[in-house]
Design a protein around this motif. Structure first.
Motif, PDB file in Angstrom:
ATOM      1  N   TYR A 133       0.847  -1.192   0.000  1.00 32.24           N
ATOM      2  CA  TYR A 133       0.000   0.000   0.000  1.00 32.24           C
ATOM      3  C   TYR A 133       0.889   1.250   0.000  1.00 32.24           C
ATOM      4  CZ  TYR A 133      -3.480  -3.240   2.027  1.00 32.24           C
ATOM      5  OH  TYR A 133      -4.333  -4.285   2.265  1.00 32.24           O
ATOM      6  N   HIS A 134       0.226   2.407  -0.138  1.00 26.28           N
ATOM      7  CA  HIS A 134       0.887   3.688   0.120  1.00 26.28           C
ATOM      8  C   HIS A 134       0.169   4.343   1.285  1.00 26.28           C
ATOM      9  CE1 HIS A 134       1.906   2.858  -4.105  1.00 26.28           C
ATOM     10  NE2 HIS A 134       3.037   3.495  -3.836  1.00 26.28           N
ATOM     11  N   SER A 135      -1.101   4.720   1.002  1.00 22.03           N
ATOM     12  CA  SER A 135      -1.841   5.490   1.990  1.00 22.03           C
ATOM     13  C   SER A 135      -3.182   4.817   2.306  1.00 22.03           C
ATOM     14  CB  SER A 135      -2.057   6.896   1.404  1.00 22.03           C
ATOM     15  OG  SER A 135      -3.189   7.504   1.935  1.00 22.03           O
ATOM     16  N   PHE A 138       4.433  -0.775   3.101  1.00 24.86           N
ATOM     17  CA  PHE A 138       3.904   0.547   2.740  1.00 24.86           C
ATOM     18  C   PHE A 138       5.020   1.365   2.113  1.00 24.86           C
ATOM     19  CE2 PHE A 138       1.150  -1.172   5.851  1.00 24.86           C
ATOM     20  CZ  PHE A 138      -0.112  -0.688   5.547  1.00 24.86           C
ATOM     21  N   ASP A 139       4.800   1.870   0.922  1.00 26.62           N
ATOM     22  CA  ASP A 139       5.817   2.684   0.253  1.00 26.62           C
ATOM     23  C   ASP A 139       5.593   4.171   0.522  1.00 26.62           C
ATOM     24  OD1 ASP A 139       6.948   0.410  -0.742  1.00 26.62           O
ATOM     25  OD2 ASP A 139       6.470   0.802  -2.840  1.00 26.62           O
ATOM     26  N   ASP A 140       6.650   4.943   0.388  1.00 28.38           N
ATOM     27  CA  ASP A 140       6.645   6.414   0.416  1.00 28.38           C
ATOM     28  C   ASP A 140       6.675   7.053   1.816  1.00 28.38           C
ATOM     29  OD1 ASP A 140       6.485   6.001  -2.288  1.00 28.38           O
ATOM     30  OD2 ASP A 140       4.613   7.068  -2.611  1.00 28.38           O
ATOM     31  N   ASN A 144      14.952  10.227  -3.768  1.00 26.44           N
ATOM     32  CA  ASN A 144      13.828  11.111  -4.108  1.00 26.44           C
ATOM     33  C   ASN A 144      12.883  10.557  -5.165  1.00 26.44           C
ATOM     34  OD1 ASN A 144      15.505  11.392  -6.247  1.00 26.44           O
ATOM     35  ND2 ASN A 144      15.538  13.622  -6.266  1.00 26.44           N
ATOM     36  N   HIS A 145      12.807   9.219  -5.245  1.00 28.10           N
ATOM     37  CA  HIS A 145      11.775   8.556  -6.023  1.00 28.10           C
ATOM     38  C   HIS A 145      11.835   8.784  -7.536  1.00 28.10           C
ATOM     39  CE1 HIS A 145       7.997   6.452  -6.500  1.00 28.10           C
ATOM     40  NE2 HIS A 145       7.809   6.365  -5.193  1.00 28.10           N
ATOM     41  N   PRO A 146      12.982   8.499  -8.174  1.00 28.85           N
ATOM     42  CA  PRO A 146      13.012   8.540  -9.642  1.00 28.85           C
ATOM     43  C   PRO A 146      12.458   7.238 -10.227  1.00 28.85           C
ATOM     44  CG  PRO A 146      15.177   7.955  -8.804  1.00 28.85           C
ATOM     45  CD  PRO A 146      14.290   8.132  -7.596  1.00 28.85           C
TER      46      PRO A 146
END
Ligand SMILES: [Zn+2]
Length: 313
Positions: free
Chosen positions: A35-37, A96-98, A204-206
């Motif tokens: 998941y993320h959020s 959970f990512d991010d 930074n998520h490229p």
């Protein structure tokens, strides 16, 4: 086209089978949902990219998982992955990512109540709300300017987004302060105390296939090093930002000694890269049960045509 047909067949076929039968048929005893959020109201920086999983859906996902699988820690997952022994129980580990604040505000209390393990992947540049993910900038800009082309500006043109914001009096720093999209160091320390495990998700998520091998290694090694040292972790895990699609075996060989385990998001699939596991994306409109069952049927179809393992160059 083949992929689309296979996915449609999976959707039609999945309800016909029980979870137990699907696990037996595929031999896939471990599922890794990600998941993320999780929130009932998706925040503006996410709203135009994807929808958060609702709290009710998330709880239902966990209830489904807990009925058919046992929750394991990241350490147990690493051990199972290292071991050659046959797995006779069914397990899950959610991630959970991010590194988003909703993990602290919404998810962690639910996990505690249901006694479920989890790992959160952090972008080292974003912890403590120091910087904003370029895709989040796009969602904020689109919310105000309603220009769809904003949503497809690539990582390499992030400067355009900052210029657009300046032109339209949108202040990303003020947004970071006010909305605080990310977990803080203090919250992360508290979560570690509660048994949550953490890994890196690049600086930074490229999109990895758009940057050079050298840049991929810098993004990976520096973020892993920063997170393990800042939080005193004796393990190291990494999940790919966006996708590991197009990432070479040369990359995996080079990080082999720096990370205990890495994760992609290609669904239920095997992978040619060592210590690299694929996870199942849960942010769709379907129930957790339907998502997981579809993945099993899709896996069986892919197996028939020899496409259930990601081959890498
Ligand atoms: Zn991400």
């Amino acid at each position: 086209m083949v992929k689309k047909i296979a996915k449609t067949i999976s959707k039609i076929g999945a309800p016909l089978y029980g979870v137990k039968g699907l696990i037996r048929k595929t031999g896939q005893h471990i599922v890794l949902p990600f998941y993320h959020s999780v929130a009932n109201n998706t925040p503006i920086h996410i709203q135009h990219l994807y929808q958060s999983r609702s709290i009710t859906s998330f709880k239902a996902d966990l209830d489904f998982l807990l009925t058919h699988y046992k929750s394991i820690s990241l350490h147990q997952l690493i051990e199972l992955n290292d071991s050659d022994e046959e797995i006779d129980e069914n397990y899950f580990h959610i991630t959970f990512d991010d590194g988003l604040r909703e993990f602290y505000d919404v998810v962690a209390p639910i996990l505690k109540e249901k006694q479920v393990h989890a790992t959160v992947f952090l972008n080292s540049d974003f912890i403590d709300n120091k910087q904003l993910f370029y895709r989040f900038k796009e969602s904020i800009l689109f919310d105000k300017l309603k220009d769809k082309s904003i949503l497809s500006i690539p990582y390499s043109k992030e400067q355009h987004l900052d210029e657009l914001a300046l032109l339209n009096q949108i202040d990303f720093d003020a947004y970071l302060k006010e909305a605080s999209p990310y977990l803080t160091s203090e919250q992360i320390k508290e979560l570690i105390g509660d048994g949550i495990t953490f890994g890196a998700h690049s600086k930074n998520h490229p999109l990895y296939k758009e940057i050079s091998l050298e840049e991929q290694l810098v993004q990976t090694n520096e973020s892993v090093k920063m997170i393990t040292s800042q939080f005193g972790l004796d393990y190291s895990a990494f999940s790919f930002p966006f996708t590991d699609d197009g990432v070479s075996l040369a990359f995996f060989d080079k990080i082999y000694n720096q990370t205990d385990i890495t994760f992609g998001g290609a669904g239920l699939k095997k992978d040619a890269a060592k210590n690299h596991l694929q996870r199942i994306a849960m942010e769709t409109n379907c129930s957790g049960k339907a998502i997981i069952k579809n993945e099993y049927v899709y896996y069986l179809i892919k197996e028939m045509i020899g496409k259930n393992k990601i081959a890498r160059l």
